[in-house]
Write a protein that holds these residues in place. Sequence first.
Motif, PDB file in Angstrom:
ATOM      1  N   THR A 277      -2.864   1.087  -8.449  1.00  0.00           N
ATOM      2  CA  THR A 277      -2.001   2.129  -7.896  1.00  0.00           C
ATOM      3  C   THR A 277      -0.602   1.589  -7.711  1.00  0.00           C
ATOM      4  O   THR A 277      -0.424   0.456  -7.250  1.00  0.00           O
ATOM      5  CB  THR A 277      -2.544   2.631  -6.544  1.00  0.00           C
ATOM      6  OG1 THR A 277      -3.834   3.224  -6.735  1.00  0.00           O
ATOM      7  CG2 THR A 277      -1.617   3.661  -5.923  1.00  0.00           C
ATOM      8  N   ILE A 278       0.393   2.394  -8.093  1.00  0.00           N
ATOM      9  CA  ILE A 278       1.781   2.111  -7.731  1.00  0.00           C
ATOM     10  C   ILE A 278       2.348   3.363  -7.072  1.00  0.00           C
ATOM     11  O   ILE A 278       2.010   4.482  -7.438  1.00  0.00           O
ATOM     12  CB  ILE A 278       2.653   1.681  -8.930  1.00  0.00           C
ATOM     13  CG1 ILE A 278       2.725   2.788  -9.991  1.00  0.00           C
ATOM     14  CG2 ILE A 278       2.129   0.388  -9.530  1.00  0.00           C
ATOM     15  CD1 ILE A 278       3.691   2.473 -11.131  1.00  0.00           C
ATOM     16  N   SER A 279       3.202   3.154  -6.083  1.00  0.00           N
ATOM     17  CA  SER A 279       3.818   4.280  -5.381  1.00  0.00           C
ATOM     18  C   SER A 279       5.247   3.912  -5.012  1.00  0.00           C
ATOM     19  O   SER A 279       5.524   2.770  -4.627  1.00  0.00           O
ATOM     20  CB  SER A 279       3.019   4.626  -4.118  1.00  0.00           C
ATOM     21  OG  SER A 279       3.613   5.700  -3.424  1.00  0.00           O
ATOM     22  N   GLY A 280       6.139   4.894  -5.137  1.00  0.00           N
ATOM     23  CA  GLY A 280       7.525   4.663  -4.760  1.00  0.00           C
ATOM     24  C   GLY A 280       8.259   3.728  -5.702  1.00  0.00           C
ATOM     25  O   GLY A 280       9.161   3.012  -5.273  1.00  0.00           O
ATOM     26  N   GLN A 440       8.438  11.233  -0.220  1.00  0.00           N
ATOM     27  CA  GLN A 440       7.297  11.628   0.590  1.00  0.00           C
ATOM     28  C   GLN A 440       6.130  10.649   0.453  1.00  0.00           C
ATOM     29  O   GLN A 440       5.188  10.687   1.238  1.00  0.00           O
ATOM     30  CB  GLN A 440       6.825  13.020   0.173  1.00  0.00           C
ATOM     31  CG  GLN A 440       6.324  13.101  -1.255  1.00  0.00           C
ATOM     32  CD  GLN A 440       5.903  14.489  -1.671  1.00  0.00           C
ATOM     33  OE1 GLN A 440       4.998  15.061  -1.080  1.00  0.00           O
ATOM     34  NE2 GLN A 440       6.560  15.035  -2.682  1.00  0.00           N
ATOM     35  N   HIS A 441       6.197   9.748  -0.533  1.00  0.00           N
ATOM     36  CA  HIS A 441       5.077   8.848  -0.799  1.00  0.00           C
ATOM     37  C   HIS A 441       5.342   7.401  -0.385  1.00  0.00           C
ATOM     38  O   HIS A 441       4.570   6.512  -0.763  1.00  0.00           O
ATOM     39  CB  HIS A 441       4.716   8.900  -2.283  1.00  0.00           C
ATOM     40  CG  HIS A 441       4.168  10.221  -2.713  1.00  0.00           C
ATOM     41  ND1 HIS A 441       2.910  10.653  -2.343  1.00  0.00           N
ATOM     42  CD2 HIS A 441       4.721  11.226  -3.447  1.00  0.00           C
ATOM     43  CE1 HIS A 441       2.695  11.854  -2.860  1.00  0.00           C
ATOM     44  NE2 HIS A 441       3.778  12.230  -3.521  1.00  0.00           N
ATOM     45  N   ILE A 442       6.384   7.166   0.383  1.00  0.00           N
ATOM     46  CA  ILE A 442       6.666   5.780   0.781  1.00  0.00           C
ATOM     47  C   ILE A 442       7.310   5.793   2.164  1.00  0.00           C
ATOM     48  O   ILE A 442       7.851   6.799   2.612  1.00  0.00           O
ATOM     49  CB  ILE A 442       7.579   5.077  -0.268  1.00  0.00           C
ATOM     50  CG1 ILE A 442       7.415   3.575  -0.192  1.00  0.00           C
ATOM     51  CG2 ILE A 442       9.024   5.517  -0.134  1.00  0.00           C
ATOM     52  CD1 ILE A 442       6.039   3.075  -0.571  1.00  0.00           C
ATOM     53  N   GLY A 635      -3.050  10.983   2.797  1.00  0.00           N
ATOM     54  CA  GLY A 635      -2.949  10.373   1.476  1.00  0.00           C
ATOM     55  C   GLY A 635      -3.333   8.913   1.557  1.00  0.00           C
ATOM     56  O   GLY A 635      -2.813   8.173   2.402  1.00  0.00           O
ATOM     57  N   ILE A 636      -4.267   8.493   0.691  1.00  0.00           N
ATOM     58  CA  ILE A 636      -4.677   7.087   0.638  1.00  0.00           C
ATOM     59  C   ILE A 636      -4.278   6.537  -0.721  1.00  0.00           C
ATOM     60  O   ILE A 636      -4.742   7.030  -1.761  1.00  0.00           O
ATOM     61  CB  ILE A 636      -6.185   6.923   0.882  1.00  0.00           C
ATOM     62  CG1 ILE A 636      -6.583   7.558   2.221  1.00  0.00           C
ATOM     63  CG2 ILE A 636      -6.563   5.449   0.869  1.00  0.00           C
ATOM     64  CD1 ILE A 636      -8.052   7.417   2.555  1.00  0.00           C
ATOM     65  N   TYR A 637      -3.447   5.518  -0.709  1.00  0.00           N
ATOM     66  CA  TYR A 637      -2.880   4.941  -1.917  1.00  0.00           C
ATOM     67  C   TYR A 637      -3.683   3.696  -2.292  1.00  0.00           C
ATOM     68  O   TYR A 637      -3.438   2.613  -1.793  1.00  0.00           O
ATOM     69  CB  TYR A 637      -1.399   4.622  -1.689  1.00  0.00           C
ATOM     70  CG  TYR A 637      -0.596   5.860  -1.349  1.00  0.00           C
ATOM     71  CD1 TYR A 637       0.122   6.535  -2.321  1.00  0.00           C
ATOM     72  CD2 TYR A 637      -0.593   6.375  -0.053  1.00  0.00           C
ATOM     73  CE1 TYR A 637       0.846   7.690  -2.017  1.00  0.00           C
ATOM     74  CE2 TYR A 637       0.119   7.527   0.265  1.00  0.00           C
ATOM     75  CZ  TYR A 637       0.837   8.176  -0.725  1.00  0.00           C
ATOM     76  OH  TYR A 637       1.547   9.318  -0.410  1.00  0.00           O
TER      77      TYR A 637
END
Length: 768
Positions: A277-280, A440-442, A635-637
């Motif tokens: 998973t990658i976010s932001g 919204q994701h970080i 949300g679970i990353y």
Amino acid sequence: MKTALRRTLMIAAALIAAQTTGIGAPARAPKTRPPAEEPFPNWPSVPELPEVRVAAAIPLARLGNQPLAARGFVDVTQAPFNADATGKADATTALQQAIFFAREHQMVVLLPPGSYRVSDTLRCPHGNHDPAGGKGRSRSFACVLVGSRAGPTRPRILLAPRSPGYDDPARPKYVVQFWSWEGKEGASGPLPHHQDNINMNQMFVGIDIAIGEGNPGAVGLRCRGAQGTSVQDCTIDATHGYGGLDGGAGSGGGHFNVTVLGGQIGADLRETQPAPTISGFTLLGQTKHALLYDGRQTLTAVGCRIEFAGRGPAVVVGGPRAALPNGQVSLIDSSIAFTTAGPNVAFAGTSSLYLNNVHLRGARLLADWGDGRKTELAAEGWTCVHEYAHGRKSRTHATKAAKGKRPFTYTADAYVDGQRQSGDLLIQAPGAPPSDLTSQHIWTDSFPTWEQADAVSVKDAPYRATGDGATDDYAAIQRAIDEHETVFLPKGNYLVSRTLRLKPATKLIGLHLCFTTIEATRGGDFDEAHRPRPIVATADDREARTVLAFLGISTGRTIVGAYALDWRAGRHSVYRSVNIEFPRWRNQGPALNVPLVLVTGHGGGRWYNFFQETWNSQGPDYRHLLVTGTREPLGIYQCNPEHARSDANMEIRGAWYVSLYGVKGEYNQPILRVVDSDHIRLFGYGGNAAARAGQALFTFRNTPNFLAANLIDSPRYAGAGAPDSFAGEGVDPDLWHMLRDDPAAGPAFLTPPLDRPVLVRRGTPRGR
């Protein structure tokens, strides 16, 4: 005896030196590096250590900046390392010595504000099997590098201009490299084989990397890893180099809030652990590919912004490998903009692709699959792809585990409301990205830290918690929570006999998820097996701004009446890099028959990595994680529930608005059970789990709006493993299903046994 010891130390030094070789892009990195001719200078000789979780002793007498050392930090600018923070003198040796020292004493390498010039790779090998650091130790001997936030900008590691070995783009070389040693010697002897599935809990947080001029073969950072491993809050300036980040983290690890400037490739994730998973992520100005993926099972990329300077493809989905488990991508709430006009292509490759709320500008083609199949965009300017599902072609798969048995041919279809879709599914319309598409994701730059003026340490007066693993620190910690908003727990094992109750605004921050542990002890709330109580409980508040970060919560080996966490904080709360431990072995004591982690009430927020993989002392109603009754968005990353011996590893019951951005699992029980819920989204799965004959790994019952994308396993044939193995046993892939859907009305829907669906959707699920 002396000769043998000398030989061992020489081999160990050579192994460390060997890690300077490159990643092999565009060719794939070799997994075995040849030994170097000369050992790395000043490699520390350390004795073999017993398996421990948190080493209590801090060698204060050997370190400068003793106030920070007492908290668990190794200040690289102080004695005995004395790294130069002005960028004038080479700091490679000083930083390398500090990394090894901190790892052996389970401390965090702290870079104060400044610029640290290096001329060679900073090596960060995990200590669990390192030949020079002692074999057979626990996963908590990690390399952890953290930047101070006391200055106006993050500390920076600068690769000096024209550094040796960084001149060849065909053989790139890392500035910083994380890995783990293989647990056994290779066929050709004790060479430095990597085993990245045990590269756990290694972290690089709040430090920037810049590549100086004349280094066209430089790659900023390599970090392929599993549970707890993460790169966070990092900008890599690859303007004068080849690439930014290499290697993905899955299986309960993930990379967050990373920016790459320039270079040929922004993020090269061809080698990963399952379901990374990658976010932001922000990838700006790359010329060859912004994102390159051919890793294990599904990459879930969420909240990403790409501004691409080439023609494309900006994102490569899968590569030449024919094996089933590789290369699938799910991209959510992201944008891709081309900075030059032309026949630009956004996506290409050989694997399955799922898009959800992805905005594109300047691309002539959404995707070119190279076999005559092309997907066009319908509008000029910004186009919003509300949903796109492209399944890879049928593939025949066989592994060594087949042992002469027939291969299996897998499909990757899309299903909507129980009906198989013919061809690609595409829903698009004109639309520019909203301002909060990625943010919204970080977390924000104001994320709480132990350095801020109003933070209090529980070891300081008047609280004076010990963290010695023997003293009950409940009263000290609870008082600090009651009196302050931001509470810091330095390195230590903090025993508590009663539930720690957080306030809505509490920010509870530790040193690292393995170096700070809150553990249940006897003499209070946790003595009754029939009435388990949480070790940590949040306030039940929809507007809570609770933060839990960089620490572990453990039920202990002998405690019978404790579960780890009762989470009721709402949508604004954050759970970041937390280690949940249930360390019972050989079924010590009565089985725990309640969830280890419970999300209920107003529970929600953003969780950055959840992982739990124990399999002992668990009753049928046990769950690694249960989300029940909440209507707050959660949300679970990267979510990694596996190996449980209960009826399911994880369950969502009577809850709405739960989004799982990457799931990894093993064993034969359902990975996820969803019951009487709504608006549930699962964007990618990976792992080697196999459901029992006639069963499914993912089950949905009475859930009118849900989606599950890119559900991919690494096949295990019948005869592989065993029922009592932690990972379970293989099951004939013809006998089980990936997903089962039992709607409130109408017949059940099951994906065909050999289908690894790019999409299963019922209704119109929303994230919030």
